[in-house]
Design a protein around this motif. Structure first.
Motif, PDB file in Angstrom:
ATOM      1  N   ASP A   1     -37.495 -51.926   0.817  1.00 26.51           N
ATOM      2  CA  ASP A   1     -37.331 -51.083   2.001  1.00 26.51           C
ATOM      3  C   ASP A   1     -38.381 -49.978   1.952  1.00 26.51           C
ATOM      4  OD1 ASP A   1     -36.480 -49.884   4.264  1.00 26.51           O
ATOM      5  OD2 ASP A   1     -34.481 -49.328   3.548  1.00 26.51           O
ATOM      6  N   SER A   2     -39.504 -50.225   2.642  1.00 25.28           N
ATOM      7  CA  SER A   2     -40.621 -49.293   2.615  1.00 25.28           C
ATOM      8  C   SER A   2     -40.436 -48.215   3.664  1.00 25.28           C
ATOM      9  CB  SER A   2     -41.938 -50.039   2.868  1.00 25.28           C
ATOM     10  OG  SER A   2     -42.994 -49.140   3.076  1.00 25.28           O
ATOM     11  N   VAL A   3     -40.643 -46.974   3.254  1.00 26.01           N
ATOM     12  CA  VAL A   3     -40.540 -45.874   4.199  1.00 26.01           C
ATOM     13  C   VAL A   3     -41.640 -45.955   5.259  1.00 26.01           C
ATOM     14  CG1 VAL A   3     -41.990 -44.305   2.852  1.00 26.01           C
ATOM     15  CG2 VAL A   3     -40.238 -43.362   4.370  1.00 26.01           C
TER      16      VAL A   3
ATOM     17  N   ASN B   1     -43.774 -38.983  -3.100  1.00 23.02           N
ATOM     18  CA  ASN B   1     -42.818 -38.764  -2.014  1.00 23.02           C
ATOM     19  C   ASN B   1     -43.600 -38.481  -0.741  1.00 23.02           C
ATOM     20  OD1 ASN B   1     -40.407 -38.993  -3.577  1.00 23.02           O
ATOM     21  ND2 ASN B   1     -40.822 -36.950  -4.439  1.00 23.02           N
TER      22      ASN B   1
ATOM     23  N   THR C   1     -43.277 -38.255   3.857  1.00 20.86           N
ATOM     24  CA  THR C   1     -42.436 -38.160   5.048  1.00 20.86           C
ATOM     25  C   THR C   1     -43.168 -38.835   6.195  1.00 20.86           C
ATOM     26  OG1 THR C   1     -41.493 -36.066   4.296  1.00 20.86           O
ATOM     27  CG2 THR C   1     -41.251 -36.631   6.632  1.00 20.86           C
TER      28      THR C   1
ATOM     29  N   GLU D   1     -38.844 -39.199   8.347  1.00 25.74           N
ATOM     30  CA  GLU D   1     -38.061 -39.932   7.358  1.00 25.74           C
ATOM     31  C   GLU D   1     -38.694 -39.740   5.987  1.00 25.74           C
ATOM     32  OE1 GLU D   1     -36.649 -44.519   6.301  1.00 25.74           O
ATOM     33  OE2 GLU D   1     -37.592 -44.071   8.234  1.00 25.74           O
ATOM     34  N   HIS D   2     -37.877 -39.252   5.034  1.00 19.83           N
ATOM     35  CA  HIS D   2     -38.370 -38.979   3.697  1.00 19.83           C
ATOM     36  C   HIS D   2     -38.152 -40.195   2.816  1.00 19.83           C
ATOM     37  CE1 HIS D   2     -38.812 -34.728   4.692  1.00 19.83           C
ATOM     38  NE2 HIS D   2     -37.642 -34.830   5.307  1.00 19.83           N
ATOM     39  N   GLY D   3     -39.053 -40.413   1.899  1.00 24.77           N
ATOM     40  CA  GLY D   3     -38.893 -41.541   0.994  1.00 24.77           C
ATOM     41  C   GLY D   3     -39.976 -41.567  -0.068  1.00 24.77           C
ATOM     42  N   GLU D   4     -39.838 -42.522  -0.971  1.00 27.50           N
ATOM     43  CA  GLU D   4     -40.786 -42.679  -2.072  1.00 27.50           C
ATOM     44  C   GLU D   4     -41.684 -43.878  -1.818  1.00 27.50           C
ATOM     45  OE1 GLU D   4     -40.059 -42.129  -6.679  1.00 27.50           O
ATOM     46  OE2 GLU D   4     -39.617 -44.208  -6.102  1.00 27.50           O
TER      47      GLU D   4
ATOM     48  N   ASP E   1     -46.480 -50.140  -1.313  1.00 27.14           N
ATOM     49  CA  ASP E   1     -46.953 -49.545  -0.062  1.00 27.14           C
ATOM     50  C   ASP E   1     -48.476 -49.542  -0.007  1.00 27.14           C
ATOM     51  OD1 ASP E   1     -44.359 -48.254   1.249  1.00 27.14           O
ATOM     52  OD2 ASP E   1     -44.259 -47.906  -0.909  1.00 27.14           O
TER      53      ASP E   1
END
Length: 1343
Positions: free
Chosen positions: A434-436, A517, A519, A523-526, A531
């Motif tokens: 699940d890629s940000v 990290n 945004t 939407e925030h994510g690692e 990626d």
């Protein structure tokens, strides 16, 4: 009180809102700015690729442009120039920074003027428009101190644009090409989305994302639909956006067809050629074959019925004693041709009888002389050269592909050597990530971090290969032999072209394990390596991703890694679903005489050892396939060496058979005396000496040999030689010595009877092969030369050494000495041997021939063989032409796994070059326009035509269009890019330097950029050595420095344009790709020759490493027909001449051989044997073997004196058919069957299968069809022979009702038994002519 307070607060809030609204409205109005001047570098961005300068906040009116600003404005943003009263919201420094930030984008978009105009307009409106405040809204600022003053700097702003304007701008740019890579420019400007998923919003968002390393601040583009009202007085910018097929100025030019679909002329789609031959809806060949079969059957049955009717209707004229008064055909007066026939046979028989007697009288001397001569010839073997290079074997020096290869290799470096590993992990399950940035995606199991790290470990081990090199006098490593496109003269390990997935991380483990990290749209994510991988596969030209990791996608050697070179086995562009990882090492190629050739081969050997060790390691998680450039040759040589014992066993089996089959076994007591082991060994030694003499002779005169000659020629000569040996020995065994006749005289007499037949076959085959040497294929030509001379030497040695050996053996046998150990004499007296017909001849005479030549059987045989011929004729047109390279490998070869993986996982085929020869003037305006595909270029230019071809990959077999040094040179010169710069004294400034004193080479800003002839010749060498980088991606070093060859006088002697084929998986596709590429190149040549000043001999041709191997399949069908015709012609001519101009016998002989060849090709289709040069060699061999099956029997029939065709066919079948069966069929079959156990597929298919087919069909036609054919259509009995017999009979030479033939030409020198009704009555032995009533009626019916 509370109510009052609440009312007061509410009123205050409304008041504040009104104030903000008024203030906001004041910020967005016509003639006002939002920012002005520069406030230094953006303090929030680290490691920017460029110097990232941000503007200062300024909510004031636009300012009048000063003179220096106006000059710069006209250079950077000419659309904002309104003369001396021009108002702007930027100063000189801002324009200069804008110009620098646009360099990269203009460099890749500059091919399309309308695109560049639209793109520049967007950023000029944002930066300098006098109405800037109308569509710009600042959303984030920062306080900075500049020169001691506190200022507010802009970090982020919103830019409002009309959606239609933005869409039109994007559409004008989306098709612009990057010819260096064959990709679209937009793929480098849309970040993670690449070209495929790029949209207007995504394109603009990437441009405005400061994390890309190029944007100085964040720009939030807001696209507003037309007539949509935006609050706070904001008015989305809207103006005319130029379409790509529109010119931006009256004298300008629209974008080229290559960069703009709308600019392309209407070209009808290519017509697919249907080469199939049909009659109605049916297969035309099948229909014709059925018609031919029916017609042949009708004619045959008509002939049979006619002959029957003639027999029944023929008048019966008899004398009173019931004797026929009608003379048979053979009692007619002999014709001139019949006399010539007999004379020819008499001369040949007499000569060979005397010759045989002479040789038999001096056997030891003859054998010694023969051995000396063989030794003299064989000494040449020390000079023999074996050709193992496939190019030398299968491509004629004068062929088009060979000349083109030689031209390419002379002008350019040879095609680099490829060493490749394809890795899979079939047991690894897929997983969801699940890629940000990209959302939820299903990754394949092989794209796991632990496997990626293992790939990096394997790659590092290979890169670290070192070994001692005597050639260099030091340790050699990868950097000594690698292909280093950007640093070819002084390469380091990081300069070597190594393509793999880990190059997206610059081969750095820390980069693979990095996390960050980020945004994305709130939407925030690692983000991690996945990626970055997704980002790079979509945009491989990225110098810094926007994932938050900030990593480059460029390989450590400075070039992009395209995803189709890093991963395989994916659908469309879903690279995350790839099933394979690809690791490729590209090495320089050197001529075989170069000292570095040995070094590169040693490196490849070390590489193979590492891969094989890695594969055997039980801890390895990969299933892999691999190859080195040397692998094909290594595997072919290995399997050849391993299969030599198989050939040796084959020859041993043949020897054992010959030794046993030649012996006479009438009595157990005489087995050791009558065996022929020494004779059999001598026959094989004669074959070996003939082959050695042939090879030695050609080695003396410098004609090279090959492995296929070593394998096939002995086999062929053995088949021919064994047949002659059997015929001679069996005839000698069947013969009974005359009273008072010496052994030597008997041998001479027997030789006189059989040697003409041996001469007929050997001469036919030798002439056949000598004519076959006219072939243009080197392998076929050398094979034919070696085979022709070997067959000739074999015949000569049989007429000398073997006759001498047989004479010695006959004396040994008479002396009652044992075979092999001839010094031992039998103790007991045994009965002297008599005439021995053996087992086979009586069987064929008593059972086989009568059954075969029965009336019903004959008709059945004719129907079956006519059907076989017509069916094979249909199948012949279905035979597959080509030779897949897998077949050259043994079944246990690692290369077979590699080919399987290659065809399964690769999405792009081999690169192909379109090469131009000298004679074309690139420096003129017409010359450039006839080649390029950018603005102003011809729509039918070289590059444009290749682009058209890629639109139909199923027909052109081209997938990626050609790069173009001419286009990139023009773009490099374009002042918009700032690549070409000179100092004041004219010295070139590389794009890597930042010298302020460097000025642009050319000054025209927009429109077509074309250098003058002088500028072209001056700047081209600079372009070819300019290093491509972020400031100038159009530098030619690496991409084009070896693609353009400039002569001493400045003329371009050769150049090349690289495209890519679609994946090609078999020889048919490789051949079709070559043919299509040649048609395209020929079409381009015709167009370019029309350019004024072009040499009439100028040419464009396609070249890739495979063309030289597959060119033969364009012409091999006609080449094969020509060679077979040359082989068949002498069989007919020689047969006619040696049979005394017997045309009918020659024709029937030829017809049967043709049927064998046609049937062989038909069965090739059924047994999946492709038609290629190896097959052609075997088919040429088939002609020779067929001569053995057919010619002996044809001659035996022609000289027979039996009264009817049927009787003569029976005699020929029994007498000569038995010898042919024992000597040809049974000699070949055991050896052929042994070949089935060879490891090499080439041997199994083209030697076991094909030779088995040839032998079985030859045996069937020679021993079944030919006797039947002769019984119907064979020549009549020779009248001259009959009269000669009559004369002999009148002289009283009768022995129990048989005439003794004194001539060595007819009757084979034996006592031939004839029916009594053929001869005059015995009462007439005293020479008187019997009365008619005493003559028995002669049975001459041919029915």
């Amino acid at each position: 009180m509370k109510t009052l307070k609440m009312s007061s607060l509410l009123g205050f809030a409304v008041f504040q809102a009104l104030l903000c609204l008024v203030a906001s409205s004041d910020l967005h109005k016509e003639g006002y700015c939002t920012f002005y001047d520069e406030c230094g570098e953006n303090p929030t961005i680290e490691n920017g690729i460029l110097k990232l300068i941000i503007p200062c906040v300024y909510h004031g009116p636009a300012k009048k442009a000063t003179e220096d600003v106006l000059i710069k404005l006209r250079e950077v943003c000419p659309m904002l120039d309104h003369g001396n009263n021009t108002m702007v919201c930027c100063n000189f420094n801002q324009l200069k920074s804008l110009q620098e930030s646009l360099f990269t984008s203009k460099a890749i978009l500059g091919r399309c003027p309308s695109c560049v105009e639209n793109f520049i307009n967007i950023y000029c409106q944002n930066t300098c428009s006098p109405n800037q405040s109308l569509h710009i809204n600042i959303t984030k600022t920062i306080n900075v101190t500049i020169d001691g003053q506190d200022k507010e700097a802009v970090l982020e702003y919103q830019a409002y644009f009309d959606r239609q304007f933005a869409e039109d701008s994007f559409n004008s740019c989306k098709s612009v090409r990057l010819l260096t890579t064959g990709n679209y420019a937009i793929s480098a400007m849309c970040g993670k989305y690449g070209h495929t998923h790029c949209t207007t919003q995504r394109w603009l968002d990437y441009q405005g994302d400061s994390s890309n390393g190029l944007a100085p601040l964040d720009v939030l583009f807001k696209l507003i639909n037309n007539h949509t009202v935006v609050e706070n007085g904001i008015v989305p910018y809207n103006s005319k956006a130029w379409h790509c097929n529109e010119s931006t100025s009256p004298n300008g030019t629209a974008c080229s067809c290559l960069d703009c679909v709308q600019s392309c002329p209407v070209i009808p789609p290519p017509v697919v050629k249907d080469n199939s031959f049909t009659i109605g809806r049916a297969d035309g060949v099948l229909v014709i074959s059925i018609i031919i079969f029916c017609v042949l059957l009708l004619l045959f049955f008509s002939f049979v019925i006619y002959k029957r009717m003639c027999c029944f209707c023929k008048p019966s004229l008899k004398d009173p004693g019931h004797n026929s008064l009608v003379k048979p055909d053979y009692q007619q007066e002999p014709s001139c041709s019949e006399k010539v026939t007999v004379a020819t046979q008499d001369v040949l028989g007499s000569f060979f009888e005397k010759w045989g007697t002479l040789i038999a009288l001096h056997p030891v001397k003859v054998i010694v002389i023969c051995l000396v001569l063989v030794l003299v010839f064989s000494v040449g073997m020390i000079f023999i050269k074996l050709t193992t290079d496939p190019v030398e074997l299968w491509s004629a020096p004068e062929s088009r592909a060979r000349k083109e290869k030689d031209f390419h290799d002379k002008m350019f470096d040879p095609f680099f050597r490829t060493n490749q590993v394809i890795l899979t992990a079939p047991n690894r399950p897929s997983y969801t990530y699940d890629s940000v940035m990209f959302g939820k995606l299903n990754f394949s199991g092989i794209l796991s971090k632990d496997l990626i790290l293992q790939l990096l470990e394997l790659q590092s081990r290979i890169q670290a290969i070192e070994f001692w090199s005597d050639e260099l006098g030091r340790n050699a490593s990868l950097k000594d032999v690698c292909y280093a496109p950007l640093n070819p003269l002084n390469a380091t390990l990081t300069d070597c072209a190594v393509n793999s997935l880990v190059q997206y991380f610059q081969n750095n483990q820390n980069n693979i394990e990095a996390k960050a990290n980020t945004t994305i749209f709130g939407e925030h994510g690692e983000v991690d390596w996945r990626d970055h991988f997704l980002y790079c596969t979509n945009s491989p030209l990225t110098f810094k991703d926007t994932t938050g990791l900030g990593l480059s996608c460029m390989a450590d050697y400075g070039a992009p890694v395209f995803p189709f070179l890093a991963v395989g086995g994916y659908e469309n562009t879903d690279y995350f679903m790839a099933q394979a990882l690809i690791l490729t090492f590209s090495l320089n190629n050197y001529p075989r005489g170069n000292k570095k050739f040995n070094i590169v081969e040693k490196w490849e050997q070390k590489y193979l050892e590492i891969i094989q060790e890695y594969q055997k390691n039980p801890s390895t998680n990969f299933t892999l396939a691999y190859m080195a450039e040397r692998s094909l040759e290594d595997e072919i040589n290995r399997t050849t060496a391993e299969d030599i014992p198989v050939f040796m066993i084959s020859y041993i089996v043949i020897f054992i058979y010959i030794a046993l089959a030649l012996g006479e076994y009438s009595s157990c007591k005489r087995v050791l005396i009558d065996s022929k082991i020494v004779v059999g060994l001598g026959g094989i030694l004669v074959v070996g000496c003939a082959v050695l003499s042939s090879m030695g002779f050609y080695a003396w005169i410098g004609i090279p040999s090959s492995l296929i000659i070593l394998e096939v020629v002995p086999f062929l000569v053995l088949a021919v030689g064994a047949d002659n040996v059997f015929i001679f020995v069996l005839e000698l065994q069947r013969d009974e010595r005359k009273p008072g006749e010496k052994t030597e005289e008997q041998i001479g007499r027997v030789l006189g009877s059989v040697a003409p037949s041996m001469l007929l076959c050997s001469l036919s085959e030798s002439v056949c092969f000598f004519l076959g040497a006219l072939s243009t294929m080197p392998a076929v030509k050398t094979f034919a030369l070696y085979a022709a001379l070997a067959v000739l030497f074999d015949f000569l040695l049989q007429m000398t050494a073997f006759v001498a050996l047989l004479s010695l053996d006959a004396k040994r046998q008479e002396a009652m000495r044992y075979d092999v150990v001839c010094c031992i004499r039998a103790k007991s007296k045994t009965k002297q041997k008599k005439k021995n017909e053996g087992f086979l001849m009586p069987f064929m005479k008593k059972y086989y021939a009568p059954f075969l030549l029965n009336n019903c059987t004959r008709i059945f045989v004719m129907i079956i063989f006519l059907f076989m011929f017509c069916a094979a004729f249909v199948l012949m047109f279905k035979v597959r032409v080509g030779l897949d390279q897998e077949l050259a490998m043994p079944k246990d070869s690692y290369m077979l796994t590699y080919f399987e993986y290659l065809y399964k996982y690769f999405e792009v085929g081999v690169p192909t070059y379109f090469v131009t020869t000298g004679g074309y003037n690139f420096s003129t305006l017409q010359g450039m326009n006839g080649v390029c595909a950018s603005v102003g270029c011809d729509n039918n230019s070289l590059v444009q035509k290749i682009q058209y071809a890629t639109d139909y990959p199923e027909l052109s077999y081209l997938k990626i269009p050609a790069n173009s040094w001419v286009d990139d040179f023009i773009d490099w010169l374009n002042p918009l890019n700032g690549c070409c710069r000179l100092t004041s004294n004219g010295t070139f400034c590389p794009s890597t330097t930042t010298n302020e004193k460097c000025k642009k080479c050319m000054y025209n800003v927009f429109g077509e950029v074309r250098p003058s002839v002088a500028q072209f010749n001056k700047f081209l060498p600079y372009f070819l050595q300019d290093y491509p980088n972020i400031m100038c991606s159009k530098g030619g070093l690496g991409a084009y420095d070896k693609a353009v060859i400039i002569g001493n006088d400045g003329e371009i002697m050769a150049s090349r344009f690289m495209a890519y084929h679609t994946p090609l998986t078999n020889s048919e596709e490789f051949t079709a790709a070559l043919q299509s590429a040649r048609e395209l190149a020929d079409n381009i040549t015709k167009s370019m020759r029309k350019v004024p000043g072009t040499d009439p001999n100028f040419q464009v041709f396609p070249y890739t490493i495979t063309y030289v191997y597959y060119e033969q399949y364009l012409t091999i069908v006609w080449e094969g027909l020509f060679n077979l015709f040359l082989c068949l012609l002498p069989t007919f001519v020689v047969c006619c001449i040696l049979l005394g101009m017997d045309v009918r016998s020659g024709f029937l002989n030829l017809l049967t051989i043709v049927m064998i060849i046609v049937d062989t090709v038909g069965v090739m289709t059924l047994w999946s044997i492709d038609y290629n040069a190896v097959s052609l060699i075997n088919l040429v061999t088939a002609v020779g073997i067929s001569v053995e099956f057919v010619s002996h029997l044809t001659r035996s029939f022609a000289i027979s004196t039996q009264p009817t065709r049927v009787e003569r066919a029976k005699e020929a079948t029994a007498k000569m058919g038995s010898a042919v069966f024992a000597g040809v069929a049974m000699t070949n079959l055991p050896g052929i069957i042994v070949l089935a156990f060879a490891k090499a597929q080439l041997i199994q298919i083209f030697f076991f299968r094909l030779n088995l087919i040839i032998t079985l069909l030859g045996m069937a036609h020679g021993l079944i069809f030919l006797p039947v054919l002769l019984s119907y259509f064979g020549p009549n009995i020779n009248n001259f022979v009959w009269h000669k017999k009559k004369e002999v009979s009148h002289e009283g030479h009768f022995v129990d009702g048989a005439v003794h033939e004194t001539s060595a030409g007819y009757g084979n020198g034996t006592f031939t038994q004839y029916p009594e009704n053929v001869l005059p009555n015995k009462s007439n032995l005293n020479g008187s002519i019997s009365k008619s009533k005493q003559v028995n009626p002669i049975k001459t019916s041919a029915c």
